[in-house]
Design a protein around this motif. Structure first.
Motif, PDB file in Angstrom:
ATOM      1  N   PRO A 139       8.013  -2.152  21.271  1.00 22.96           N
ATOM      2  CA  PRO A 139       8.753  -3.074  20.396  1.00 22.96           C
ATOM      3  C   PRO A 139       9.634  -2.311  19.409  1.00 22.96           C
ATOM      4  N   LYS A 140      10.639  -2.996  18.874  1.00 21.66           N
ATOM      5  CA  LYS A 140      11.501  -2.369  17.878  1.00 21.66           C
ATOM      6  C   LYS A 140      10.725  -2.067  16.604  1.00 21.66           C
ATOM      7  N   MET A 141       9.798  -2.991  16.250  1.00 26.22           N
ATOM      8  CA  MET A 141       9.046  -2.847  15.012  1.00 26.22           C
ATOM      9  C   MET A 141       7.619  -3.332  15.199  1.00 26.22           C
ATOM     10  N   PHE A 142       6.779  -3.032  14.225  1.00 28.37           N
ATOM     11  CA  PHE A 142       5.429  -3.612  14.196  1.00 28.37           C
ATOM     12  C   PHE A 142       5.005  -3.870  12.761  1.00 28.37           C
ATOM     13  N   VAL A 143       4.071  -4.812  12.608  1.00 27.65           N
ATOM     14  CA  VAL A 143       3.446  -5.108  11.320  1.00 27.65           C
ATOM     15  C   VAL A 143       1.941  -4.968  11.509  1.00 27.65           C
ATOM     16  N   PHE A 144       1.329  -4.042  10.796  1.00 25.93           N
ATOM     17  CA  PHE A 144      -0.101  -3.751  10.891  1.00 25.93           C
ATOM     18  C   PHE A 144      -0.695  -4.050   9.518  1.00 25.93           C
ATOM     19  N   GLU A 145      -1.575  -5.033   9.462  1.00 30.71           N
ATOM     20  CA  GLU A 145      -2.157  -5.397   8.152  1.00 30.71           C
ATOM     21  C   GLU A 145      -3.643  -5.086   8.129  1.00 30.71           C
ATOM     22  N   ASN A 146      -4.125  -4.744   6.923  1.00 36.08           N
ATOM     23  CA  ASN A 146      -5.547  -4.490   6.768  1.00 36.08           C
ATOM     24  C   ASN A 146      -5.911  -4.466   5.288  1.00 36.08           C
ATOM     25  N   VAL A 147      -7.181  -4.192   5.019  1.00 34.08           N
ATOM     26  CA  VAL A 147      -7.669  -4.175   3.639  1.00 34.08           C
ATOM     27  C   VAL A 147      -7.331  -2.844   2.971  1.00 34.08           C
ATOM     28  N   PRO A 148      -7.249  -2.805   1.647  1.00 30.72           N
ATOM     29  CA  PRO A 148      -6.964  -1.546   0.955  1.00 30.72           C
ATOM     30  C   PRO A 148      -7.953  -0.435   1.284  1.00 30.72           C
ATOM     31  N   GLY A 149      -9.192  -0.820   1.631  1.00 33.92           N
ATOM     32  CA  GLY A 149     -10.206   0.186   1.949  1.00 33.92           C
ATOM     33  C   GLY A 149      -9.885   1.041   3.155  1.00 33.92           C
ATOM     34  N   ILE A 150      -8.899   0.627   3.950  1.00 33.62           N
ATOM     35  CA  ILE A 150      -8.533   1.420   5.126  1.00 33.62           C
ATOM     36  C   ILE A 150      -8.010   2.798   4.713  1.00 33.62           C
ATOM     37  N   LEU A 151      -7.479   2.894   3.504  1.00 35.44           N
ATOM     38  CA  LEU A 151      -6.924   4.173   3.043  1.00 35.44           C
ATOM     39  C   LEU A 151      -8.008   5.177   2.663  1.00 35.44           C
ATOM     40  N   SER A 152      -9.195   4.672   2.277  1.00 33.37           N
ATOM     41  CA  SER A 152     -10.256   5.568   1.804  1.00 33.37           C
ATOM     42  C   SER A 152     -11.424   5.696   2.765  1.00 33.37           C
ATOM     43  N   ALA A 153     -11.457   4.887   3.827  1.00 34.35           N
ATOM     44  CA  ALA A 153     -12.576   4.940   4.773  1.00 34.35           C
ATOM     45  C   ALA A 153     -12.721   6.347   5.355  1.00 34.35           C
TER      46      ALA A 153
END
Length: 430
Positions: A168-182
Motif C-alpha cells: 500500500p501507499k500508506m499505513f496507519v498502525f495504532e496502539n497503546v502508549p505502552g508499546i513504546l516501553s514494552a
C-alpha cells in the motif's frame, strides 16, 4: 445484487484493508471518509458480527434504504434478514479468523478476490493495530512474568507481512502508549526495524482523544507510514484537525433515560429529551434519530451499591476519589477484599462535571466498579450505550454478542470521532 450494494457514487475512494479490526472503531472513521474496504480481518466472532451489521448499515445508507436497518434496531426483522437485504450475507468483506502462519495465505487470497469483485486495482492503505494487552502497562502488570512469552507481542510481524504482500501507499498502525516501553523498548525497536526492512518510512505521535471531539482522556500511539520511494518527499506526518472542547461529560449522558442495575431499556421514543449540541456535533445522535438500543446495565449487589454511594458522594462533595483503604477504616462492613494496600482506587466515578472522563477499557467487561454513573439516584455502573457514547460511537451503531462482549468491543476500540479526523487527513494525502 452484490454489485449494486457495493457501487459507490463518483469520487475518489481510498481502498482499505483493515487488520485486527475489533468492532470497527477505526474503520468507522474511514467509512465516514468514503473509503472502500476490501477486508476486515478479526478473530473474535462477536466483533465480526458487529462488523457485518455495521457494514449492512453503510451498504443500506449508500442506497438510501436505511429504513431496513432501523427495522432491525426495532427487532422487526432478524439479523439474517438484515444481512441478506444489505448484501452482507454473500460478502466476504469480514474475514473471521486469527492472523497467523496457517491463515495468512487464505486471508491474502480472499482479499485479492475482494479487490477483483470491487474492480479495485490495489490496496491504497492498511489500517489497524494488533491486540494491545501485551503492550499496555495495565496488561503487563496483570500478566506479570507471562507477558514475555505472550504470542501477541509478535503479531506485528503479520501486519508487516501484509505490507510486503500488498504494497500500500500508506499505513496507519495504532496502539497503546505502552508499546513504546514494552520489554524496555525492544518490541518497538523490532517493529520499527521490520517496517523499515519492508520498505516503509514511519513516524508517530501520541494523540489524546479529547483533542478530537471525544469526551474521554484516552491516549493512543498513531504510527503513520509510507513507502520509501521517489515520492516520499511529498509525504509527512499529517497535522490532524483538533476540535475545541466546549462541553462536559454530562453532555454525553443527559438525554438518556434514568435506569437501574440489571435493566434494559430499548425501543422507539424512549429518550428523555432531544439531543444536545454535543451529541449532534460529533454525530452520536441527530434530532431525527429516536431509536434507543443497548441501554443495558449490569447487576450489582447491595454492598457494592453502598460503596457506589460513598464514591459518588466523595466526588460530588469534595472532588475526591474514594480510597478503599480509607473506606475499610470508616465502614469495614462494606470491605470484603483482604488486600487493602494495593488497588485502593478500584472504585471510580465518571466525572460528569469534567471535560473528559477517564479511559474506557476492555476490562469493564468484567468489572463495573471503575465506571460508576455520576447520578447518585441511579446508583449503578455505566450501561453499554453510555460506554459506547463516551467512546463517541453513534447511537445507531449496534454491538452484537452478549453484554460482556459488547463492553469488551467498546473498550478495545479506537473512538470513531478520533478515527474520523485521522481518516480525513489520510484521504487528503492519498
Amino acid at each position: 445484487m452484490q454489485k449494486n450494494i457495493i457501487t459507490k457514487k463518483s469520487g475518489v475512494h481510498v481502498v482499505v484493508l483493515d487488520l485486527f479490526s475489533g468492532a470497527g472503531g477505526l474503520s468507522e472513521g474511514f467509512f465516514r471518509a468514503g473509503a472502500t474496504f476490501i477486508g476486515h480481518v478479526e478473530a473474535d466472532k462477536h466483533a465480526c458480527d458487529t462488523l457485518r451489521t455495521r457494514t449492512a448499515y453503510w451498504n443500506l445508507k449508500q442506497n438510501n434504504k436505511l429504513e431496513s436497518y432501523y427495522q432491525y434496531l426495532l427487532k422487526e426483522i432478524s439479523r439474517d434478514e438484515l444481512w441478506e437485504m444489505s448484501g452482507v450475507s454473500v460478502s466476504k468483506d469480514v474475514i473471521h479468523t486469527e492472523i497467523g502462519d496457517n491463515t495468512f495465505d487464505s486471508i491474502t487470497e480472499t482479499v485479492k478476490a475482494n479487490l477483483k469483485n470491487k474492480n479495485a486495482k490495489k490496496v491504497d492503505l492498511i489500517i489497524g493495530g494488533p491486540p494491545c494487552q501485551a503492550y499496555s502497562i495495565v496488561g503487563r502488570a496483570r500478566m506479570k512474568e507471562s507477558v514475555a512469552c505472550d504470542p501477541r507481542n509478535y503479531l506485528y510481524k503479520y501486519y508487516v507481512r501484509f505490507l510486503e504482500e500488498f504494497q500500500p501507499k500508506m499505513f496507519v498502525f495504532e496502539n497503546v502508549p505502552g508499546i513504546l516501553s514494552a520489554a524496555n523498548g525492544q518490541h518497538f525497536q523490532d517493529i520499527k526495524d521490520a517496517i523499515d526492512k519492508a520498505g516503509y518510512h514511519m513516524e508517530l505521535q501520541e494523540l489524546t482523544a479529547s483533542d478530537y471531539g471525544v469526551l474521554q482522556d484516552r491516549k493512543r500511539i498513531i504510527i503513520i507510514g509510507w513507502k520509501k520511494n521517489k515520492r516520499q518527499k511529498y509525504y509527512k506526518y499529517p497535522e490532524f484537525e483538533k476540535i475545541e472542547n466546549k462541553y462536559l461529560v454530562k453532555d454525553v449522558l443527559e438525554d438518556l433515560p434514568e435506569t437501574k442495575p440489571d435493566n434494559m431499556i430499548e425501543g422507539k421514543g424512549l429518550y428523555k429529551s432531544k439531543p444536545g449540541s454535543y451529541l449532534i456535533e460529533v454525530n452520536i445522535r441527530d434530532e431525527n434519530f429516536n431509536i434507543l438500543t443497548q441501554h443495558e446495565t449490569r447487576m450489582h449487589n447491595e454492598r457494592d451499591l453502598e460503596i457506589y454511594k460513598e464514591a459518588i458522594t466523595a466526588w460530588n462533595k469534595d472532588k475526591k476519589r474514594l480510597c478503599y483503604k480509607e473506606l475499610a477504616q470508616r465502614r469495614p462492613e462494606l470491605c470484603t477484599h483482604k488486600n487493602k494496600t494495593s488497588f485502593t482506587n478500584r472504585f471510580n466515578v465518571i466525572k460528569a462535571d469534567q471535560p473528559a472522563s477517564h479511559t474506557i477499557l476492555a476490562h469493564m467487561a468484567m468489572d463495573g466498579h471503575y465506571y460508576i454513573h455520576p447520578d447518585i439516584k441511579q446508583l449503578r455502573s455505566l450501561s453499554v450505550r453510555e460506554a459506547a457514547r463516551l467512546q463517541s460511537f453513534p447511537d445507531d451503531f449496534y454491538f452484537e454478542g452478549p453484554r460482556s462482549s459488547q463492553f469488551r468491543q467498546i473498550g478495545n476500540a479506537v473512538p470513531p470521532k478520533m478515527a474520523e479526523q485521522i481518516a480525513k487527513k489520510i484521504k487528503e494525502i492519498l
